[in-house]
Design an enzyme around this catalytic site. Structure first.
Site, mmCIF file in Angstrom:
data_model
loop_
_atom_site.group_PDB
_atom_site.id
_atom_site.type_symbol
_atom_site.label_atom_id
_atom_site.label_comp_id
_atom_site.label_asym_id
_atom_site.label_seq_id
_atom_site.Cartn_x
_atom_site.Cartn_y
_atom_site.Cartn_z
ATOM 1 N N SER A 141 0.825 -1.204 0.000
ATOM 2 C CA SER A 141 0.000 0.000 0.000
ATOM 3 C C SER A 141 0.862 1.259 0.000
ATOM 4 O O SER A 141 0.369 2.355 -0.231
ATOM 5 C CB SER A 141 -0.896 -0.004 1.228
ATOM 6 N N CYS A 142 2.154 1.113 0.281
ATOM 7 C CA CYS A 142 3.067 2.265 0.277
ATOM 8 C C CYS A 142 3.296 2.761 -1.146
ATOM 9 O O CYS A 142 3.017 2.062 -2.117
ATOM 10 C CB CYS A 142 4.414 1.871 0.862
ATOM 11 N N ILE A 143 3.841 3.984 -1.233
ATOM 12 C CA ILE A 143 4.118 4.575 -2.544
ATOM 13 C C ILE A 143 5.581 4.995 -2.619
ATOM 14 O O ILE A 143 6.116 5.549 -1.658
ATOM 15 C CB ILE A 143 3.234 5.829 -2.771
ATOM 16 N N GLY A 183 0.828 1.858 -3.978
ATOM 17 C CA GLY A 183 -0.575 1.980 -3.567
ATOM 18 C C GLY A 183 -1.436 0.815 -4.003
ATOM 19 O O GLY A 183 -2.591 0.976 -4.363
#
Lengths: 220, 203
Positions: free
Chosen positions: A92-94, A153
Site C-alpha cells: 500500500s506504500c508509494i 498503492g
C-alpha cells in the site's frame, strides 16, 4: 573498479546492470518481456556492451556508470546525485521520485501514510515530498526543473475483513494532491492494482522502473 | 493505570515476557496444526526483534508467500495488535492439498483453505494467551494476500506507525516432517504490551 552500476541503451531497449567484481549479477531490462533469456541475461548487444565496459573495452553503445545506489526504508526518503534509487516491497506504500535531470539530483521517498505530519515525519506523503523537495534544492537542484514520478498503492489483499488495509488508494491520492499543489509536474505514475512493486529510478535517462513482485517489469 | 511502554526502550525482562507470550501462543498453534494435518509439528525457538519501522522490510523473506492477517482486539474493542501468518507457496499448496487429499485445488478453494488454517492457528494462539496470561484477545476474520511479506505487511505497519516509529516483531516458525513451513509474526500494539507487563508484575 568494483561493483559498478551500469546503464546501457541502444535503439531498441535499455537496461540497468548491477555488478559485483566485474560480473553482471542483476539486470532490469526494458526488453525482458520479449527476451528469450528473461532475467538470466546471456548474450545480446546490450549485455555484450556492459561486459566489454567491465573489461575496460570500448563499446559501440552508450554505457554510463552510476555513482552507487540508495535505498529508502519505510517512511524514509533518500536523495543523491547520479545514483540509482530504490524502494523495495511496496504494497500500500508509494515510491515517490523527484528529479532534476539537468543536474542529476534526484530523490526517492517511501511513503507510508496519507496527509501531513505535525512533527515533520517523512512517513506522511505531504511531509515527505515537501522535505525531500527542499533538501534537493539545498543540494543544488533547480526548483522549476524538478519533476515527479510515482508508483505503488496496491491493494494486495484478495479477501479482506479489515477496512484499515485499504490504505493504498488514500496514499496515492495524497501523493498526487501534494504534487499538484506544489506545481511539480507528474511525468508518470503506476498506482493501484493487486500486486506489490519494487520501484527503481535511473537518473541517467530519468526513467522509473517498476518491477512487480510477480515478475513483470515496466519502464516509465 | 496506563503505562504506555516505550517500544524503543524495552528491557531484557520485558522482551522475555513478550517472547513467552509468543511461545505459548505459537505452541498452541502448533498443536492445532498437528491435529489438523495429523502430523508432528515442530516449533522453532522464537525471536523477538524490536526495530525501527524503516528497517522492517529487511526482516522478512523476499519470496512470495500466502499470507493471512488477523487483527486482535481486547474485550473493550481496543486494538491489541496483529498476527501475520505466512505460508511459503510450496507449503501452502501442500497443506491445502493434504487437507483435501487432492493434487490441484482451484484458486478460490485454495485461498479459503489457507484462510481457514490461519483462522485455526490464530484462534489457538488467542486461546493460549487467555489461558496462561489472562489476556483476552479476540481475533478478527482473516484477510488473505499472496505477495512478498514486505508488501503485505505495510498496510498493517501504516496503522501502527501513526503512534510509534518502532515495531516489535515476534517471529517463530512451525514445521513438520513433510517440509511444511509456516512463519508466524505477532505485531503487538503498545496497549497489549502494557497489559502483559502489568500481569507479569503481579506474578
Amino acid at each position: 573498479m568494483s561493483d559498478d552500476i551500469l546503464f546501457v541503451s541502444n535503439g531498441n531497449g535499455k537496461a540497468i546492470f548491477l555488478t559485483s567484481r566485474a560480473v553482471l549479477v542483476k539486470s532490469f531490462c526494458s526488453l525482458s518481456k520479449t527476451c528469450s533469456f528473461k532475467d538470466s541475461c546471456q548474450s545480446c548487444e546490450i549485455v555484450d556492451a556492459a561486459k566489454s565496459y567491465l573489461m575496460g573495452k570500448k563499446s559501440d553503445l552508450n554505457v554510463k556508470s552510476l555513482d552507487g545506489e540508495l535505498s529508502a526504508g519505510i517512511g524514509e526518503y533518500k536523495i543523491g546525485k547520479n545514483v540509482l534509487l530504490k524502494v523495495m516491497g511496496l504494497g500500500s506504500c508509494i515510491g515517490v521520485i523527484l528529479s532534476d535531470v539537468s543536474t542529476g539530483i534526484c530523490g526517492i521517498a517511501h511513503v507510508l501514510l496519507p496527509g501531513a505530519s505535525n512533527s515533520g515525519e517523512a512517513k506522511y506523503a505531504e511531509t515527505a515530498i515537501e522535505n525531500m523537495f527542499e533538501d534537493m534544492i539545498r543540494m543544488g537542484a533547480r526548483k522549476n526543473r524538478i519533476t515527479a514520478k510515482f508508483a505503488g498503492g496496491a491493494q494486495v489483499f484478495k479477501h479482506m475483513s479489515l477496512d484499515i488495509l485499504k490504505i493504498g488508494d488514500r496514499n496515492a491520492i495524497s501523493v498526487e494532491e501534494t504534487l499538484v499543489k506544489r506545481n511539480i509536474p507528474i511525468l508518470a505514475k503506476d498506482v493501484g492494482g493487486e500486486v506489490g512493486r519494487n520501484v527503481i529510478f535511473n537518473p541517467v535517462d530519468g526513467s522509473m522502473i517498476v518491477k512487480y513482485t510477480k515478475g513483470e517489469v515496466l519502464w516509465l | 493505570m496506563i503505562l504506555m511502554t516505550d517500544l524503543g526502550n524495552l528491557s531484557e525482562v520485558e522482551l522475555d515476557v513478550l517472547k513467552e507470550l509468543g511461545n505459548i501462543g505459537a505452541g498452541h498453534a502448533a498443536t492445532s496444526l498437528s491435529k489438523l494435518l495429523n502430523k508432528d509439528v515442530y516449533l522453532s525457538v522464537p525471536e523477538v526483534k524490536v526495530g525501527e519501522i524503516k528497517n522492517i522490510s529487511s526482516e522478512f523473506i523476499g519470496e512470495i508467500v500466502a499470507g493471512v492477517i488477523i487483527a486482535l482486539q481486547d474485550l473493550e474493542e481496543k486494538k491489541s495488535g496483529y498476527l501475520y501468518i505466512m505460508f511459503p507457496e510450496k507449503s501452502a499448496r501442500k497443506i491445502a492439498g493434504d487437507l483435501f487429499d487432492m493434487e490441484e485445488l482451484d484458486e478460490e478453494m485454495y485461498a479459503s483453505t489457507i484462510m481457514e488454517v490461519g483462522n485455526i492457528l490464530s484462534s489457538s494462539f488467542c486461546d493460549a494467551t487467555a489461558d496462561f496470561m489472562d489476556i483476552i484477545l479476540l481475533p478478527s476474520p482473516p484477510s488473505f494476500a499472496e505477495d512478498v511479506p514486505a508488501a503485505v505487511i505495510d498496510s498493517v505497519v501504516s496503522q501502527m506507525a501513526k503512534n510509534s516509529n518502532h515495531i516489535i516483531l515476534f517471529e517463530t516458525s512451525l514445521s513438520s516432517e513433510s517440509d511444511i513451513e509456516i512463519y508466524l509474526a505477532l505485531l503487538p500494539e503498545a496497549c497489549l504490551l502494557d497489559d502483559m507487563m502489568k500481569i507479569m508484575g503481579q506474578l
